[in-house]
Design a protein around this motif. Structure first.
Motif, PDB file in Angstrom:
ATOM      1  N   VAL A 171     -31.914  14.247  31.263  1.00 59.52           N
ATOM      2  CA  VAL A 171     -31.243  13.007  31.661  1.00 59.52           C
ATOM      3  C   VAL A 171     -30.200  12.582  30.627  1.00 59.52           C
ATOM      4  O   VAL A 171     -29.053  12.290  30.983  1.00 59.52           O
ATOM      5  CB  VAL A 171     -32.277  11.889  31.897  1.00 59.52           C
ATOM      6  CG1 VAL A 171     -31.572  10.547  32.104  1.00 59.52           C
ATOM      7  CG2 VAL A 171     -33.141  12.218  33.112  1.00 59.52           C
ATOM      8  N   PRO A 172     -30.540  12.560  29.316  1.00 58.24           N
ATOM      9  CA  PRO A 172     -29.504  12.201  28.326  1.00 58.24           C
ATOM     10  C   PRO A 172     -28.340  13.192  28.317  1.00 58.24           C
ATOM     11  O   PRO A 172     -27.179  12.795  28.185  1.00 58.24           O
ATOM     12  CB  PRO A 172     -30.257  12.222  26.991  1.00 58.24           C
ATOM     13  CG  PRO A 172     -31.689  12.019  27.366  1.00 58.24           C
ATOM     14  CD  PRO A 172     -31.854  12.722  28.675  1.00 58.24           C
ATOM     15  N   GLY A 173     -28.662  14.504  28.466  1.00 55.12           N
ATOM     16  CA  GLY A 173     -27.612  15.516  28.447  1.00 55.12           C
ATOM     17  C   GLY A 173     -26.659  15.379  29.622  1.00 55.12           C
ATOM     18  O   GLY A 173     -25.437  15.435  29.463  1.00 55.12           O
ATOM     19  N   LEU A 174     -27.218  15.192  30.814  1.00 59.53           N
ATOM     20  CA  LEU A 174     -26.383  15.018  31.999  1.00 59.53           C
ATOM     21  C   LEU A 174     -25.571  13.725  31.914  1.00 59.53           C
ATOM     22  O   LEU A 174     -24.429  13.669  32.383  1.00 59.53           O
ATOM     23  CB  LEU A 174     -27.260  15.007  33.249  1.00 59.53           C
ATOM     24  CG  LEU A 174     -27.883  16.345  33.649  1.00 59.53           C
ATOM     25  CD1 LEU A 174     -28.868  16.151  34.796  1.00 59.53           C
ATOM     26  CD2 LEU A 174     -26.804  17.345  34.050  1.00 59.53           C
ATOM     27  N   THR A 175     -26.166  12.700  31.310  1.00 62.29           N
ATOM     28  CA  THR A 175     -25.457  11.431  31.160  1.00 62.29           C
ATOM     29  C   THR A 175     -24.211  11.614  30.293  1.00 62.29           C
ATOM     30  O   THR A 175     -23.111  11.166  30.656  1.00 62.29           O
ATOM     31  CB  THR A 175     -26.373  10.372  30.531  1.00 62.29           C
ATOM     32  OG1 THR A 175     -27.486  10.144  31.399  1.00 62.29           O
ATOM     33  CG2 THR A 175     -25.622   9.064  30.316  1.00 62.29           C
TER      34      THR A 175
ATOM     35  N   SER B  30     -16.545  11.669  33.738  1.00 60.17           N
ATOM     36  CA  SER B  30     -16.045  11.979  35.080  1.00 60.17           C
ATOM     37  C   SER B  30     -16.000  10.745  35.978  1.00 60.17           C
ATOM     38  O   SER B  30     -15.304  10.754  37.000  1.00 60.17           O
ATOM     39  CB  SER B  30     -16.927  13.047  35.741  1.00 60.17           C
ATOM     40  OG  SER B  30     -16.847  14.278  35.059  1.00 60.17           O
ATOM     41  N   VAL B  31     -16.730   9.689  35.620  1.00 61.82           N
ATOM     42  CA  VAL B  31     -16.818   8.513  36.492  1.00 61.82           C
ATOM     43  C   VAL B  31     -15.453   7.861  36.723  1.00 61.82           C
ATOM     44  O   VAL B  31     -15.044   7.665  37.876  1.00 61.82           O
ATOM     45  CB  VAL B  31     -17.828   7.491  35.938  1.00 61.82           C
ATOM     46  CG1 VAL B  31     -17.833   6.229  36.798  1.00 61.82           C
ATOM     47  CG2 VAL B  31     -19.230   8.101  35.890  1.00 61.82           C
ATOM     48  N   PRO B  32     -14.703   7.501  35.667  1.00 63.98           N
ATOM     49  CA  PRO B  32     -13.391   6.899  35.927  1.00 63.98           C
ATOM     50  C   PRO B  32     -12.437   7.856  36.629  1.00 63.98           C
ATOM     51  O   PRO B  32     -11.599   7.423  37.433  1.00 63.98           O
ATOM     52  CB  PRO B  32     -12.885   6.516  34.531  1.00 63.98           C
ATOM     53  CG  PRO B  32     -13.703   7.311  33.575  1.00 63.98           C
ATOM     54  CD  PRO B  32     -15.014   7.523  34.228  1.00 63.98           C
TER      55      PRO B  32
ATOM     56  N   PRO C 110     -24.403   8.144  35.252  1.00 63.92           N
ATOM     57  CA  PRO C 110     -23.114   8.526  35.838  1.00 63.92           C
ATOM     58  C   PRO C 110     -23.222   9.003  37.288  1.00 63.92           C
ATOM     59  O   PRO C 110     -22.297   8.783  38.075  1.00 63.92           O
ATOM     60  CB  PRO C 110     -22.625   9.660  34.924  1.00 63.92           C
ATOM     61  CG  PRO C 110     -23.297   9.409  33.629  1.00 63.92           C
ATOM     62  CD  PRO C 110     -24.628   8.855  33.978  1.00 63.92           C
ATOM     63  N   VAL C 111     -24.330   9.646  37.635  1.00 63.97           N
ATOM     64  CA  VAL C 111     -24.502  10.132  39.001  1.00 63.97           C
ATOM     65  C   VAL C 111     -24.506   8.956  39.976  1.00 63.97           C
ATOM     66  O   VAL C 111     -23.940   9.030  41.073  1.00 63.97           O
ATOM     67  CB  VAL C 111     -25.801  10.948  39.134  1.00 63.97           C
ATOM     68  CG1 VAL C 111     -26.059  11.341  40.585  1.00 63.97           C
ATOM     69  CG2 VAL C 111     -25.728  12.195  38.264  1.00 63.97           C
TER      70      VAL C 111
END
Length: 323
Positions: free
Chosen positions: A49-53, A59-61, A173-174
């Motif tokens: 979870v921390p790594g994917l975050t 990528s969010v913006p 972020p997902v």
């Protein structure tokens, strides 16, 4: 009788069109999975979870900005000012929102109104969108440099909280990426205005004959896109905790690439929100991958471009095969 028949595609044509429209998004998904797999192999720590975050936060913006570009391109236009506009919003967020909140809100409203005016000029005066948005990009740049000549400032606490939110059960972020995609999907695929926007990009004379205002439709598209750009800038500012007019200068070309990679076209008439998100996340992961392999920064842009060209070439081959 013949006119009616010509107006509606046959079942076979609809099936072939659906296959063609769906294949680019599938190709973007394959590219995303492949790049993610390579990145995970090089850095297994991201499979948490921390790594994917950490990997997906940037990528969010970009996804929000890409959805905005998709809406603009669905009406047959292109926005060459997205990068500096998103950067301007970060400057407003890190300066005016702290020192003068009312002025900050007025500035955001001014941006939205400016996009409505741009849409009107494009529609009623026939000025090409790439010309007026390119000119406006220098306007956004000048305003941003006037407010804050150098990167800095500080975002308000309520905005910083967004980037520091870290649920332990799922990468934050997902959630943001899904929310941005749902907004783009609802506007372009479910709402009535989305149908009109796509019709404006592909069958403007028919839309006008149906009694729909072309100017109002284009203005609505630009206003919605402007709102998404503002959200993109606010999200970027929440991550950097500062303002920088050049913070998203590469977004202009990256958002166009994301839309095309996800199944969009320069001609208009098509909106692929899921494909656009896949394209944007893919481009974001390419940047992460190139950093992991320690590729010199001077070569990263070239490598990123080659990867995008390879994927787009695969799209062209796939579409020709389907046809």
């Amino acid at each position: 009788m013949s006119t009616a028949t010509a107006s509606f595609p046959s079942t076979g044509q609809r099936l072939r069109a659906g296959a063609v429209n769906g294949s680019p998004a599938l190709l973007a998904l394959v590219a995303l999975v492949a790049i993610f797999a390579i990145t995970a192999t090089l850095q297994p720590g991201i499979l948490s979870v921390p790594g994917l975050t950490l990997m997906l936060m940037s990528s969010v913006p970009l996804v929000l900005a890409a959805q905005a570009q998709m809406i603009i391109m669905s009406v047959g236009d292109i926005d060459l000012g997205i990068g500096f506009l998103v950067g301007l919003v970060t400057v407003i967020a890190a300066t005016l929102f702290v020192d003068a909140p009312l002025l900050a809100l007025a500035s955001i409203l001014g941006i939205v109104v400016a996009y409505a005016v741009i849409a009107y000029v494009v529609q009623q005066r026939g000025v090409p969108s790439i010309i007026i948005t390119l000119g406006m990009s220098f306007v956004w740049l000048g305003i941003g440099l006037q407010i804050r000549p150098t990167p800095g400032g500080a975002t308000p606490e309520w905005l910083s909280v967004i980037s520091t939110w870290r649920p332990t059960w799922f990468p934050a972020p997902v959630i943001f990426i899904i929310a941005a995609t749902v907004i783009g999907w609802y506007v372009t695929r479910r709402a009535r205005i989305g149908t009109r926007m796509r019709a404006l990009g592909s069958q403007a004379p028919t839309l006008e004959k149906a009694g729909v205002s072309l100017a109002a439709t284009r203005i609505a598209a630009y206003v919605i896109a402007a709102i998404l750009m503002v959200l993109s800038g606010l999200m970027l500012a929440s991550q950097t905790w500062s303002g920088d007019i050049n913070a998203a200068s590469e977004y202009t070309l990256m958002t166009i690439a994301a839309v095309i990679l996800g199944g969009g076209t320069f001609a208009g008439g098509r909106a692929m929100p899921i494909g656009t998100t896949l394209g944007a996340v893919t481009l974001g992961l390419i940047t992460v991958l190139l950093s992991l392999i320690n590729l010199p920064s001077s070569l990263q842009s070239a490598a990123q471009g080659l990867i995008v060209i390879a994927v787009l070439a695969g799209r062209i081959i796939t579409e020709r095969f389907v046809r």
